[in-house]
Design a protein around this motif. Structure first.
Motif, mmCIF file in Angstrom:
data_model
loop_
_atom_site.group_PDB
_atom_site.id
_atom_site.type_symbol
_atom_site.label_atom_id
_atom_site.label_comp_id
_atom_site.label_asym_id
_atom_site.label_seq_id
_atom_site.Cartn_x
_atom_site.Cartn_y
_atom_site.Cartn_z
ATOM 1 N N GLY A 21 0.759 -1.241 0.000
ATOM 2 C CA GLY A 21 0.000 0.000 0.000
ATOM 3 C C GLY A 21 0.790 1.293 0.000
ATOM 4 O O GLY A 21 0.193 2.366 -0.030
ATOM 5 N N PHE A 22 2.103 1.232 0.048
ATOM 6 C CA PHE A 22 2.888 2.463 -0.017
ATOM 7 C C PHE A 22 2.927 2.975 -1.452
ATOM 8 O O PHE A 22 2.877 2.189 -2.394
ATOM 9 C CB PHE A 22 4.323 2.227 0.481
ATOM 10 N N ARG A 36 2.081 6.022 3.040
ATOM 11 C CA ARG A 36 0.849 5.236 3.162
ATOM 12 C C ARG A 36 0.092 5.873 4.316
ATOM 13 O O ARG A 36 0.328 5.574 5.479
ATOM 14 C CB ARG A 36 1.176 3.771 3.461
#
Length: 74
Positions: A21-22, A36
């Motif tokens: 998710g970064f 994130r």
């Protein structure tokens, strides 16, 4: 259980962090900044990341070394 750090480059580390998710928000020189939400990571864009730096980045991302290695192999 493999808690051994594998030698990785900055680009490989960024790919793993993107999987959880970064997102890359900018790069200045040889440093890639990812975010994130409220979490930020600064990954050096080197051919091999020092083991201490690698361990700190993995910890800061919320992963264990084993989880990181599994994501790296995917």
């Amino acid at each position: 259980m493999n808690h051994r750090l594998l030698p990785v480059s900055g680009v490989e580390m960024v790919k793993v962090f993107k999987k959880i998710g970064f997102q890359v928000i900018r790069q200045k020189g040889s440093h890639i900044m990812l975010s994130r939400g409220e979490d930020f990571l600064v990954v050096p864009n080197h051919s091999t990341i020092a083991k201490g730096t690698q361990r700190d980045l993995i910890k800061d991302s919320g992963l264990s070394v084993e989880e990181f290695n599994d994501l790296l192999k995917e």
